[in-house]
Write a protein that holds these residues in place. Structure first.
Motif, mmCIF file in Angstrom:
data_model
loop_
_atom_site.group_PDB
_atom_site.id
_atom_site.type_symbol
_atom_site.label_atom_id
_atom_site.label_comp_id
_atom_site.label_asym_id
_atom_site.label_seq_id
_atom_site.Cartn_x
_atom_site.Cartn_y
_atom_site.Cartn_z
ATOM 1 N N ASN A 25 22.401 -6.590 -42.554
ATOM 2 C CA ASN A 25 21.056 -6.518 -43.099
ATOM 3 C C ASN A 25 20.455 -5.174 -42.693
ATOM 4 O O ASN A 25 20.644 -4.722 -41.561
ATOM 5 C CB ASN A 25 20.206 -7.664 -42.546
ATOM 6 C CG ASN A 25 18.897 -7.835 -43.295
ATOM 7 O OD1 ASN A 25 18.087 -6.912 -43.366
ATOM 8 N ND2 ASN A 25 18.696 -9.016 -43.850
ATOM 9 N N TRP A 26 19.724 -4.541 -43.603
ATOM 10 C CA TRP A 26 19.117 -3.249 -43.279
ATOM 11 C C TRP A 26 18.153 -3.355 -42.103
ATOM 12 O O TRP A 26 17.893 -2.371 -41.399
ATOM 13 C CB TRP A 26 18.390 -2.673 -44.494
ATOM 14 C CG TRP A 26 19.251 -1.840 -45.387
ATOM 15 C CD1 TRP A 26 19.685 -2.159 -46.642
ATOM 16 C CD2 TRP A 26 19.791 -0.538 -45.099
ATOM 17 N NE1 TRP A 26 20.464 -1.140 -47.143
ATOM 18 C CE2 TRP A 26 20.543 -0.142 -46.227
ATOM 19 C CE3 TRP A 26 19.718 0.312 -43.997
ATOM 20 C CZ2 TRP A 26 21.202 1.078 -46.286
ATOM 21 C CZ3 TRP A 26 20.387 1.536 -44.053
ATOM 22 C CH2 TRP A 26 21.116 1.902 -45.182
ATOM 23 N N SER A 27 17.612 -4.547 -41.866
ATOM 24 C CA SER A 27 16.710 -4.716 -40.724
ATOM 25 C C SER A 27 17.442 -4.543 -39.400
ATOM 26 O O SER A 27 16.819 -4.311 -38.359
ATOM 27 C CB SER A 27 16.027 -6.083 -40.769
ATOM 28 O OG SER A 27 16.980 -7.125 -40.661
ATOM 29 N N GLU A 28 18.777 -4.673 -39.421
ATOM 30 C CA GLU A 28 19.589 -4.464 -38.221
ATOM 31 C C GLU A 28 19.942 -2.992 -38.014
ATOM 32 O O GLU A 28 20.474 -2.612 -36.973
ATOM 33 C CB GLU A 28 20.881 -5.282 -38.301
ATOM 34 C CG GLU A 28 20.670 -6.779 -38.449
ATOM 35 C CD GLU A 28 21.976 -7.500 -38.687
ATOM 36 O OE1 GLU A 28 22.591 -7.952 -37.699
ATOM 37 O OE2 GLU A 28 22.400 -7.601 -39.861
ATOM 38 N N ILE A 29 19.667 -2.168 -39.011
ATOM 39 C CA ILE A 29 19.924 -0.728 -38.931
ATOM 40 C C ILE A 29 18.644 -0.061 -38.448
ATOM 41 O O ILE A 29 17.621 -0.106 -39.129
ATOM 42 C CB ILE A 29 20.345 -0.162 -40.298
ATOM 43 C CG1 ILE A 29 21.423 -1.039 -40.943
ATOM 44 C CG2 ILE A 29 20.813 1.275 -40.161
ATOM 45 C CD1 ILE A 29 22.726 -1.105 -40.163
ATOM 46 N N LEU A 30 18.687 0.559 -37.284
ATOM 47 C CA LEU A 30 17.479 1.060 -36.646
ATOM 48 C C LEU A 30 17.459 2.582 -36.607
ATOM 49 O O LEU A 30 18.513 3.222 -36.578
ATOM 50 C CB LEU A 30 17.383 0.514 -35.219
ATOM 51 C CG LEU A 30 17.403 -1.017 -35.098
ATOM 52 C CD1 LEU A 30 17.417 -1.420 -33.633
ATOM 53 C CD2 LEU A 30 16.222 -1.639 -35.832
ATOM 54 N N PRO A 31 16.266 3.181 -36.593
ATOM 55 C CA PRO A 31 16.177 4.642 -36.454
ATOM 56 C C PRO A 31 16.793 5.076 -35.130
ATOM 57 O O PRO A 31 16.843 4.299 -34.176
ATOM 58 C CB PRO A 31 14.666 4.907 -36.487
ATOM 59 C CG PRO A 31 14.058 3.696 -37.114
ATOM 60 C CD PRO A 31 14.938 2.552 -36.727
ATOM 61 N N PRO A 32 17.256 6.329 -35.038
ATOM 62 C CA PRO A 32 17.788 6.827 -33.767
ATOM 63 C C PRO A 32 16.727 6.749 -32.676
ATOM 64 O O PRO A 32 15.533 6.855 -32.954
ATOM 65 C CB PRO A 32 18.148 8.291 -34.067
ATOM 66 C CG PRO A 32 18.262 8.366 -35.547
ATOM 67 C CD PRO A 32 17.295 7.357 -36.090
#
Length: 317
Positions: free
Chosen positions: A116-123
């Motif tokens: 899920n894109w919600s699991e992809i976080l900014p650096p």
């Protein structure tokens, strides 16, 4: 053909729910990296590479693959490493970015995961502006770094960022009592700066957001301002990337359309993805249009056309 269309439909449903598939791979070390499967055409054992004199140090050579010649870049060198040893013992990930096809030499391919894109976080903050990450995530407890490939390509290939004089002159001839404003959402610092430089040349002010979640929060904040002018009369368009941590461009567009205060905003999806998939998603989520990165004249023309319509709409009111 039916198989291709079925695959497009399946991927369309996946992205429509703020999800993506990541191809996981390693470079010269143990660190795990990821790339959106949508940008991957194939993964192959590295073929014989022909070196090119005076080429960029990241370019390991060119190869003939299925009747076409493509450039093969060492992704480890591109992000500051020593590079992959013995290329022909390793793998090439053939990708398409910004309508260009190139191969990235990697040390080993792990697997594909659905996330899920919600699991992809900014650096994380504090790593500096010169890093090559657009996002991070974890898969089974292991840190996965997502490389800013647009930054790599900008440094190796370089993109034309010049706006034709005809568009600059057209922008100068359009008068307004105040500077028009655009909201730009993109997780790549290179892409954000490219868009900003183009809009600056057109005399258009832009507010920058690092992803769809932050862009939505900005719009909601503006919509909550105690002013009598509707938001779509204060900003004339939103330019959004598609692949962004926490909230992708498709979900961002869907959320905008659900909010009565925001639903009339003009949304342009500006993406390094291309093809049938995007046409399907633009219609599904309710975006007004999409264009491929990065073509400054195409962006300038699209923005100026929208600006003219926006001014005509305000005059008619």
């Amino acid at each position: 053909m039916s198989g291709v269309l079925a695959n497009v439909d399946l991927r369309t449903q996946l992205a429509g729910h703020n999800r993506l598939e990541l191809l996981l791979f390693r470079l010269a070390g143990k660190q795990l990296f990821g790339i959106n499967v949508f940008k991957v055409q194939e993964v192959i054992q590295c073929p014989h590479l022909t070196s090119i004199p005076d080429s960029h140090s990241v370019v390991r050579g060119i190869a003939n693959m299925r009747g076409r010649t493509i450039t093969v870049m060492d992704l480890d060198r591109a992000v500051g490493g020593a590079g992959v040893e013995n290329p022909e013992e390793n793998f090439v990930v053939v990708t398409e970015y910004n309508q260009y096809v190139q191969g990235f030499l990697v040390g080993g391919v792990d697997r594909i995961v659905n996330m899920n894109w919600s699991e992809i976080l900014p650096p994380p903050q504090g790593i500096g502006d010169d890093n090559y990450l657009t996002a991070v995530t974890r898969v089974e407890g292991e840190l996965v770094e997502i490389i800013d490939v647009e930054k790599v390509l900008a440094e190796v290939i370089g993109w034309n960022e010049e706006v034709s004089q005809e568009f600059i002159e057209e922008a100068e001839n359009q008068d307004d009592e105040r500077k028009p404003v655009v909201l730009v959402a993109d997780d790549s610092s290179v892409a954000r700066n490219q868009i900003k430089r183009t809009l600056d040349k057109l005399g258009i002010e832009c507010v920058l957001a690092m992803d769809g979640k932050r862009a939505l929060e900005q719009l909601q904040q503006w919509a909550g301002d105690e002013v009598d002018i509707p938001l779509h009369e204060r900003i004339f368009m939103v330019i959004s990337d598609i692949e962004m941590p926490e909230m992708d461009g498709y979900t961002f567009t869907t959320e905008v359309r659900r909010d009565p205060r925001l639903e009339n905003l003009h949304i342009l999806l500006h993406t390094s993805l291309s093809g049938v998939f995007n046409n399907a998603m633009v219609e599904k989520v309710g975006a007004n249009d999409f264009i491929a990165k990065f073509q400054p004249d195409v962006l300038a023309k699209t923005v100026l056309n929208r600006l003219k319509l926006w001014r005509d709409e305000k005059t008619a009111c």
